[in-house]
Motif scaffolding. Structure first.
Motif, PDB file in Angstrom:
ATOM      1  N   GLY A 191       0.852  -1.178   0.000  1.00  0.00           N
ATOM      2  CA  GLY A 191       0.000   0.000   0.000  1.00  0.00           C
ATOM      3  C   GLY A 191       0.885   1.224   0.000  1.00  0.00           C
ATOM      4  N   PRO A 192       0.305   2.422  -0.042  1.00  0.00           N
ATOM      5  CA  PRO A 192       1.133   3.639   0.045  1.00  0.00           C
ATOM      6  C   PRO A 192       1.938   3.623   1.345  1.00  0.00           C
ATOM      7  CG  PRO A 192      -1.134   4.170  -0.556  1.00  0.00           C
ATOM      8  CD  PRO A 192      -1.128   2.737  -0.167  1.00  0.00           C
ATOM      9  N   VAL A 193       3.248   3.699   1.245  1.00  0.00           N
ATOM     10  CA  VAL A 193       4.078   3.541   2.437  1.00  0.00           C
ATOM     11  C   VAL A 193       4.005   4.753   3.364  1.00  0.00           C
ATOM     12  CG1 VAL A 193       5.643   1.881   1.389  1.00  0.00           C
ATOM     13  CG2 VAL A 193       6.112   4.335   1.173  1.00  0.00           C
ATOM     14  N   ARG A 194       3.367   5.835   2.922  1.00  0.00           N
ATOM     15  CA  ARG A 194       3.172   6.982   3.814  1.00  0.00           C
ATOM     16  C   ARG A 194       2.049   6.715   4.818  1.00  0.00           C
ATOM     17  NH1 ARG A 194       0.542   8.199  -0.894  1.00  0.00           N
ATOM     18  NH2 ARG A 194      -1.641   8.864  -0.701  1.00  0.00           N
ATOM     19  N   THR A 195       1.221   5.681   4.551  1.00  0.00           N
ATOM     20  CA  THR A 195       0.169   5.313   5.492  1.00  0.00           C
ATOM     21  C   THR A 195       0.708   4.279   6.460  1.00  0.00           C
ATOM     22  OG1 THR A 195      -0.698   3.486   4.144  1.00  0.00           O
ATOM     23  CG2 THR A 195      -1.585   5.696   3.723  1.00  0.00           C
ATOM     24  N   ARG A 196       0.141   4.225   7.646  1.00  0.00           N
ATOM     25  CA  ARG A 196       0.574   3.239   8.636  1.00  0.00           C
ATOM     26  C   ARG A 196       0.352   1.801   8.139  1.00  0.00           C
ATOM     27  NH1 ARG A 196       1.358   3.368  14.316  1.00  0.00           N
ATOM     28  NH2 ARG A 196       1.102   1.311  15.290  1.00  0.00           N
ATOM     29  N   PRO A 197      -0.832   1.447   7.610  1.00  0.00           N
ATOM     30  CA  PRO A 197      -0.998   0.076   7.114  1.00  0.00           C
ATOM     31  C   PRO A 197      -0.003  -0.280   6.010  1.00  0.00           C
ATOM     32  CG  PRO A 197      -3.122   1.144   7.337  1.00  0.00           C
ATOM     33  CD  PRO A 197      -2.090   2.212   7.509  1.00  0.00           C
ATOM     34  N   GLY A 198       0.225   0.659   5.076  1.00  0.00           N
ATOM     35  CA  GLY A 198       1.172   0.370   3.994  1.00  0.00           C
ATOM     36  C   GLY A 198       2.568   0.123   4.510  1.00  0.00           C
ATOM     37  N   ALA A 199       3.020   0.967   5.431  1.00  0.00           N
ATOM     38  CA  ALA A 199       4.375   0.828   5.965  1.00  0.00           C
ATOM     39  C   ALA A 199       4.513  -0.434   6.813  1.00  0.00           C
ATOM     40  CB  ALA A 199       4.727   2.062   6.798  1.00  0.00           C
ATOM     41  N   GLU A 200       3.527  -0.718   7.654  1.00  0.00           N
ATOM     42  CA  GLU A 200       3.643  -1.873   8.549  1.00  0.00           C
ATOM     43  C   GLU A 200       3.548  -3.195   7.791  1.00  0.00           C
ATOM     44  OE1 GLU A 200       2.187  -0.189  12.868  1.00  0.00           O
ATOM     45  OE2 GLU A 200       0.778  -1.389  11.692  1.00  0.00           O
ATOM     46  N   ARG A 201       2.750  -3.253   6.750  1.00  0.00           N
ATOM     47  CA  ARG A 201       2.669  -4.497   5.977  1.00  0.00           C
ATOM     48  C   ARG A 201       3.962  -4.750   5.208  1.00  0.00           C
ATOM     49  NH1 ARG A 201      -3.691  -3.508   4.189  1.00  0.00           N
ATOM     50  NH2 ARG A 201      -4.321  -3.152   6.370  1.00  0.00           N
ATOM     51  N   LEU A 202       4.625  -3.694   4.787  1.00  0.00           N
ATOM     52  CA  LEU A 202       5.951  -3.856   4.186  1.00  0.00           C
ATOM     53  C   LEU A 202       6.944  -4.332   5.240  1.00  0.00           C
ATOM     54  CD1 LEU A 202       7.959  -3.620   1.865  1.00  0.00           C
ATOM     55  CD2 LEU A 202       8.165  -1.169   2.384  1.00  0.00           C
ATOM     56  N   ASP A 203       6.867  -3.789   6.446  1.00  0.00           N
ATOM     57  CA  ASP A 203       7.739  -4.238   7.535  1.00  0.00           C
ATOM     58  C   ASP A 203       7.542  -5.727   7.807  1.00  0.00           C
ATOM     59  OD1 ASP A 203       8.749  -1.685   7.830  1.00  0.00           O
ATOM     60  OD2 ASP A 203       7.493  -1.196   9.565  1.00  0.00           O
ATOM     61  N   GLY A 204       6.285  -6.159   7.826  1.00  0.00           N
ATOM     62  CA  GLY A 204       6.004  -7.568   8.073  1.00  0.00           C
ATOM     63  C   GLY A 204       6.539  -8.463   6.975  1.00  0.00           C
ATOM     64  N   TYR A 205       6.410  -8.024   5.735  1.00  0.00           N
ATOM     65  CA  TYR A 205       6.957  -8.765   4.591  1.00  0.00           C
ATOM     66  C   TYR A 205       8.466  -8.944   4.754  1.00  0.00           C
ATOM     67  CZ  TYR A 205       8.876  -9.055  -0.199  1.00  0.00           C
ATOM     68  OH  TYR A 205       9.594  -9.388  -1.332  1.00  0.00           O
ATOM     69  N   ARG A 206       9.150  -7.864   5.083  1.00  0.00           N
ATOM     70  CA  ARG A 206      10.606  -7.933   5.224  1.00  0.00           C
ATOM     71  C   ARG A 206      11.006  -8.804   6.409  1.00  0.00           C
ATOM     72  NH1 ARG A 206      13.650  -2.351   3.761  1.00  0.00           N
ATOM     73  NH2 ARG A 206      15.348  -3.878   3.884  1.00  0.00           N
ATOM     74  N   ALA A 207      10.260  -8.699   7.504  1.00  0.00           N
ATOM     75  CA  ALA A 207      10.599  -9.478   8.697  1.00  0.00           C
ATOM     76  C   ALA A 207      10.454 -10.970   8.446  1.00  0.00           C
ATOM     77  CB  ALA A 207       9.711  -9.048   9.869  1.00  0.00           C
ATOM     78  N   GLU A 208       9.401 -11.369   7.723  1.00  0.00           N
ATOM     79  CA  GLU A 208       9.208 -12.795   7.481  1.00  0.00           C
ATOM     80  C   GLU A 208      10.203 -13.333   6.461  1.00  0.00           C
ATOM     81  OE1 GLU A 208       7.596 -16.443   8.452  1.00  0.00           O
ATOM     82  OE2 GLU A 208       7.438 -14.469   9.420  1.00  0.00           O
ATOM     83  N   LEU A 209      10.576 -12.528   5.480  1.00  0.00           N
ATOM     84  CA  LEU A 209      11.647 -12.964   4.572  1.00  0.00           C
ATOM     85  C   LEU A 209      12.918 -13.267   5.359  1.00  0.00           C
ATOM     86  CD1 LEU A 209      11.490 -10.572   1.450  1.00  0.00           C
ATOM     87  CD2 LEU A 209      10.674 -12.933   1.619  1.00  0.00           C
ATOM     88  N   ALA A 210      13.255 -12.387   6.295  1.00  0.00           N
ATOM     89  CA  ALA A 210      14.466 -12.591   7.103  1.00  0.00           C
ATOM     90  C   ALA A 210      14.343 -13.847   7.943  1.00  0.00           C
ATOM     91  CB  ALA A 210      14.720 -11.369   7.982  1.00  0.00           C
ATOM     92  N   ALA A 211      13.149 -14.063   8.529  1.00  0.00           N
ATOM     93  CA  ALA A 211      12.947 -15.245   9.373  1.00  0.00           C
ATOM     94  C   ALA A 211      13.059 -16.531   8.556  1.00  0.00           C
ATOM     95  CB  ALA A 211      11.589 -15.167  10.055  1.00  0.00           C
ATOM     96  N   LEU A 212      12.696 -16.473   7.279  1.00  0.00           N
ATOM     97  CA  LEU A 212      12.748 -17.652   6.408  1.00  0.00           C
ATOM     98  C   LEU A 212      14.085 -17.764   5.680  1.00  0.00           C
ATOM     99  CD1 LEU A 212       9.173 -17.319   4.860  1.00  0.00           C
ATOM    100  CD2 LEU A 212       9.927 -19.038   6.523  1.00  0.00           C
ATOM    101  N   ASP A 213      15.004 -16.840   5.986  1.00  0.00           N
ATOM    102  CA  ASP A 213      16.324 -16.822   5.357  1.00  0.00           C
ATOM    103  C   ASP A 213      16.228 -16.641   3.843  1.00  0.00           C
ATOM    104  OD1 ASP A 213      19.075 -16.766   5.620  1.00  0.00           O
ATOM    105  OD2 ASP A 213      19.310 -18.919   5.258  1.00  0.00           O
ATOM    106  N   LEU A 214      15.255 -15.811   3.429  1.00  0.00           N
ATOM    107  CA  LEU A 214      15.117 -15.450   2.023  1.00  0.00           C
ATOM    108  C   LEU A 214      15.660 -14.036   1.826  1.00  0.00           C
ATOM    109  CD1 LEU A 214      11.499 -16.720   1.236  1.00  0.00           C
ATOM    110  CD2 LEU A 214      13.659 -17.831   0.628  1.00  0.00           C
ATOM    111  N   PRO A 215      16.337 -13.767   0.729  1.00  0.00           N
ATOM    112  CA  PRO A 215      16.920 -12.430   0.526  1.00  0.00           C
ATOM    113  C   PRO A 215      15.840 -11.397   0.244  1.00  0.00           C
ATOM    114  CG  PRO A 215      17.224 -13.762  -1.442  1.00  0.00           C
ATOM    115  CD  PRO A 215      16.662 -14.689  -0.404  1.00  0.00           C
ATOM    116  N   TYR A 216      16.069 -10.174   0.712  1.00  0.00           N
ATOM    117  CA  TYR A 216      15.201  -9.051   0.367  1.00  0.00           C
ATOM    118  C   TYR A 216      15.720  -8.434  -0.921  1.00  0.00           C
ATOM    119  CZ  TYR A 216      13.092  -4.413   0.380  1.00  0.00           C
ATOM    120  OH  TYR A 216      12.421  -3.275   0.025  1.00  0.00           O
ATOM    121  N   ARG A 217      14.882  -8.413  -1.947  1.00  0.00           N
ATOM    122  CA  ARG A 217      15.279  -7.889  -3.245  1.00  0.00           C
ATOM    123  C   ARG A 217      14.398  -6.697  -3.595  1.00  0.00           C
ATOM    124  NH1 ARG A 217      14.825 -13.134  -6.865  1.00  0.00           N
ATOM    125  NH2 ARG A 217      14.923 -11.514  -8.489  1.00  0.00           N
TER     126      ARG A 217
END
Length: 337
Positions: A191-217
């Motif tokens: 979503g638009p990263v200037r909104t709280r939902p947009g920013a937090e859902r991106l944070d969650g995506y990045r956090a789970e990639l890290a937990a699964l040992d997948l690279p962030y691209r």
């Protein structure tokens, strides 16, 4: 005209009970409240709002501030529509009415516009919905001591709180689901990263990639707008990559519908070629074939939590506010993942 005494007699309750049903419904049992309201509807009884205001020192009116600029598409988003219905229902059950504060034609320098509207209409409190912009007029209102509840946006003030969903946890669940079904190149349309939902859902995506040992691209991250066209355009960009993703977390269901169209137009199968997960659980997600797997938000819970917090602050004589409410999310499995 039916009087309060007539209604009490017809409903076989005391005048005090009828008064509480309309003035303090939370102190009356649900069975009694519904009985009195049924009788009132049958005989056409309407409480005297002027007398009620004088007796309780309340207007029983709540202001709603929500992206009133006609140039923005916020009004038509189905998720926000469902939240508004839940809010209206929850406030109505507590005896309150909802008044839209439409102030889109004001000057940007007018920082007292909302506070003046509250005083003009003698509002008991205000609800506002995040539109992704920082409005100084909302900061002035929040600092004034007027009870305020924000949806999806932290606020600061003596009698303010907010309601939101577990956006980070929901996004992590989406990525985990894609990984569990074999996806290893997982993209996201945010979503638009200037909104709280947009920013937090991106944070969650990045956090789970890290937990699964997948690279962030970075090339697998496309910013969207929470609407059909944004999802469609974002998915087209992802499909044009030299190595397209095999799984996509889309941070809103309306965008996911647009993304699904882009995938099928490209001649690809869902979920065999590209798996897809949305967020929100709007009605349309279940209707488009093969049904969009999504992260469901508690839409009715938004309205109930906001109404409960607002009425609690209105009824309190202290300058205090309940803590923020973070509602849980759940995975709804359908055909796309």
């Amino acid at each position: 005209m039916t009087t309060i005494r007539d209604l009490a007699r017809l409903a076989d309750v005391s005048v005090a009970t009828v008064s509480r049903v309309f003035n303090n419904p939370e102190v009356v049992s649900q069975e009694t409240r519904e009985h009195v309201l049924r009788v009132a509807a049958r005989v056409g009884y309407q409480p005297n709002e002027s007398a009620r205001t004088l007796a309780t020192k309340k207007s029983y009116m709540i202001g709603l501030i929500w992206d009133t600029d006609h140039r923005r598409p916020g009004w038509r988003h189905p998720f926000l529509q469902e939240i508004l219905i839940g809010l209206k229902t929850a406030l109505s059950e507590r005896g309150y009415h909802l008044l839209l504060l439409a102030t889109s034609e004001r000057e940007d320098s007018d920082k007292d516009v909302y506070l003046r509207a509250v005083k003009r209409h003698n509002l008991d409190g205000v609800v506002f919905i995040d539109n992704g912009t920082r409005d100084p007029a909302l900061d002035v209102l929040a600092a004034s001591g007027v009870p305020c509840v924000s949806l999806d946006r932290p606020v600061s003030g003596p009698r303010t709180t907010y309601v939101t969903s577990d956006n980070v946890g929901g996004a992590r669940s989406a990525v985990a689901r894609l990984h569990a079904r074999g996806c290893r190149t997982i993209a996201t349309i945010t979503g638009p990263v200037r909104t709280r939902p947009g920013a937090e859902r991106l944070d969650g995506y990045r956090a789970e990639l890290a937990a699964l040992d997948l690279p962030y691209r970075p090339e697998l991250v496309v910013e969207g707008d929470f609407y059909l066209a944004g999802g469609y355009a974002g998915m087209r960009r992802l499909l044009d990559l030299p190595h397209r993703p095999d799984g996509v977390f889309v941070a809103g269901d309306e965008m996911a519908v647009g993304a699904l169209r882009a995938i099928t137009e490209a001649g690809l199968a869902v979920p065999e070629d590209v798996a897809l997960i949305g967020f929100d659980d709007i009605e349309l997600a279940a209707l488009v074939p093969p049904g969009i797997t999504t992260i469901a938000q508690d839409k009715a819970g938004f309205g109930t939590a906001a109404a409960t917090a607002l009425v609690e602050m209105i009824d309190s004589a202290e300058d205090e506010a309940p803590p923020p409410t973070v509602l849980p999310t759940t995975v709804v499995l359908r055909g796309t993942a």
